[in-house]
Design a protein around this motif. Structure first.
Motif, PDB file in Angstrom:
ATOM      1  N   GLU A   1      12.606   2.868  19.970  1.00 26.38           N
ATOM      2  CA  GLU A   1      13.355   1.885  20.763  1.00 26.38           C
ATOM      3  C   GLU A   1      14.614   1.439  20.026  1.00 26.38           C
ATOM      4  O   GLU A   1      15.679   1.311  20.632  1.00 26.38           O
ATOM      5  N   ALA A   2      14.502   1.231  18.723  1.00 24.83           N
ATOM      6  CA  ALA A   2      15.677   0.835  17.937  1.00 24.83           C
ATOM      7  C   ALA A   2      16.706   1.958  17.904  1.00 24.83           C
ATOM      8  O   ALA A   2      17.913   1.701  17.997  1.00 24.83           O
ATOM      9  N   LEU A   3      16.262   3.188  17.798  1.00 27.59           N
ATOM     10  CA  LEU A   3      17.190   4.326  17.818  1.00 27.59           C
ATOM     11  C   LEU A   3      17.905   4.427  19.161  1.00 27.59           C
ATOM     12  O   LEU A   3      19.099   4.730  19.208  1.00 27.59           O
ATOM     13  N   GLU A   4      17.194   4.172  20.236  1.00 29.19           N
ATOM     14  CA  GLU A   4      17.822   4.212  21.560  1.00 29.19           C
ATOM     15  C   GLU A   4      18.887   3.120  21.671  1.00 29.19           C
ATOM     16  O   GLU A   4      19.976   3.360  22.184  1.00 29.19           O
ATOM     17  N   ARG A   5      18.582   1.911  21.183  1.00 28.94           N
ATOM     18  CA  ARG A   5      19.587   0.835  21.207  1.00 28.94           C
ATOM     19  C   ARG A   5      20.791   1.214  20.351  1.00 28.94           C
ATOM     20  O   ARG A   5      21.939   0.957  20.726  1.00 28.94           O
ATOM     21  N   LEU A   6      20.553   1.871  19.215  1.00 27.06           N
ATOM     22  CA  LEU A   6      21.652   2.315  18.359  1.00 27.06           C
ATOM     23  C   LEU A   6      22.517   3.344  19.091  1.00 27.06           C
ATOM     24  O   LEU A   6      23.742   3.258  19.062  1.00 27.06           O
ATOM     25  N   ARG A   7      21.888   4.294  19.759  1.00 26.93           N
ATOM     26  CA  ARG A   7      22.649   5.298  20.523  1.00 26.93           C
ATOM     27  C   ARG A   7      23.523   4.626  21.585  1.00 26.93           C
ATOM     28  O   ARG A   7      24.685   4.994  21.774  1.00 26.93           O
ATOM     29  N   GLU A   8      22.942   3.634  22.275  1.00 28.23           N
ATOM     30  CA  GLU A   8      23.703   2.924  23.304  1.00 28.23           C
ATOM     31  C   GLU A   8      24.904   2.202  22.702  1.00 28.23           C
ATOM     32  O   GLU A   8      26.005   2.235  23.264  1.00 28.23           O
ATOM     33  N   ARG A   9      24.708   1.561  21.545  1.00 28.70           N
ATOM     34  CA  ARG A   9      25.809   0.850  20.888  1.00 28.70           C
ATOM     35  C   ARG A   9      26.890   1.830  20.422  1.00 28.70           C
ATOM     36  O   ARG A   9      28.088   1.550  20.536  1.00 28.70           O
ATOM     37  N   LEU A  10      26.484   2.991  19.908  1.00 27.86           N
ATOM     38  CA  LEU A  10      27.461   3.988  19.481  1.00 27.86           C
ATOM     39  C   LEU A  10      28.236   4.544  20.673  1.00 27.86           C
ATOM     40  O   LEU A  10      29.436   4.804  20.568  1.00 27.86           O
ATOM     41  N   ASP A  11      27.563   4.712  21.804  1.00 26.93           N
ATOM     42  CA  ASP A  11      28.259   5.133  23.026  1.00 26.93           C
ATOM     43  C   ASP A  11      29.300   4.095  23.428  1.00 26.93           C
ATOM     44  O   ASP A  11      30.409   4.437  23.857  1.00 26.93           O
ATOM     45  N   GLU A  12      28.947   2.803  23.274  1.00 24.73           N
ATOM     46  CA  GLU A  12      29.891   1.744  23.608  1.00 24.73           C
ATOM     47  C   GLU A  12      31.145   1.828  22.742  1.00 24.73           C
ATOM     48  O   GLU A  12      32.265   1.712  23.246  1.00 24.73           O
ATOM     49  N   VAL A  13      30.978   2.020  21.446  1.00 27.40           N
ATOM     50  CA  VAL A  13      32.152   2.069  20.566  1.00 27.40           C
ATOM     51  C   VAL A  13      32.961   3.341  20.825  1.00 27.40           C
ATOM     52  O   VAL A  13      34.185   3.327  20.724  1.00 27.40           O
ATOM     53  N   GLU A  14      32.291   4.406  21.186  1.00 29.50           N
ATOM     54  CA  GLU A  14      33.027   5.620  21.532  1.00 29.50           C
ATOM     55  C   GLU A  14      33.910   5.369  22.751  1.00 29.50           C
ATOM     56  O   GLU A  14      35.085   5.749  22.770  1.00 29.50           O
ATOM     57  N   ARG A  15      33.365   4.700  23.754  1.00 27.69           N
ATOM     58  CA  ARG A  15      34.167   4.367  24.938  1.00 27.69           C
ATOM     59  C   ARG A  15      35.321   3.435  24.562  1.00 27.69           C
ATOM     60  O   ARG A  15      36.435   3.563  25.071  1.00 27.69           O
ATOM     61  N   ALA A  16      35.050   2.494  23.657  1.00 23.91           N
ATOM     62  CA  ALA A  16      36.101   1.570  23.215  1.00 23.91           C
ATOM     63  C   ALA A  16      37.240   2.333  22.546  1.00 23.91           C
ATOM     64  O   ALA A  16      38.411   2.019  22.751  1.00 23.91           O
ATOM     65  N   LEU A  17      36.894   3.335  21.760  1.00 21.77           N
ATOM     66  CA  LEU A  17      37.924   4.125  21.076  1.00 21.77           C
ATOM     67  C   LEU A  17      38.772   4.932  22.051  1.00 21.77           C
ATOM     68  O   LEU A  17      39.910   5.279  21.752  1.00 21.77           O
TER      69      LEU A  17
END
Length: 95
Positions: A10-26
């Motif tokens: 579950e923590a890894l999934e939340r991390l993936r979601e957060r990394l996707d967010e920063v990728e979109r931000a970039l």
């Protein structure tokens, strides 16, 4: 981690979601602003760290004691050379 596999996944999934967010931000029109907004939560957490640690406690290396330390918001600072005990801190809760 085998005994903790579900929360780790579950923590890894939340991390993936957060990394996707920063990728979109970039990829946005204003990446500096977007990444800054994305990072503010982590920045605030870092400024508040460490919480008042209180006094160090030596505890045996057993699943129940380590889980209790972690669930209470504590952290480990030292592992004994024989790996039978650890020194950890519990944050002081201000009432």
């Amino acid at each position: 981690m085998a005994g903790n596999a579900v929360p780790v996944r579950e923590a890894l999934e939340r991390l993936r979601e957060r990394l996707d967010e920063v990728e979109r931000a970039l990829e946005s029109r204003d990446p500096v602003r977007e990444v800054r907004e994305w990072a503010i939560e982590g920045h605030k957490a870092r400024l508040a760290w460490p919480p008042d640690p209180g006094r160090p406690q030596e505890v045996p290396v057993r699943p129940d004691t380590l889980l209790r330390l972690g669930r209470a918001g504590g952290w480990i600072t030292t592992v004994a050379p024989d790996r039978r005990t650890v020194t950890g801190f519990l944050p002081v809760r201000n009432a």
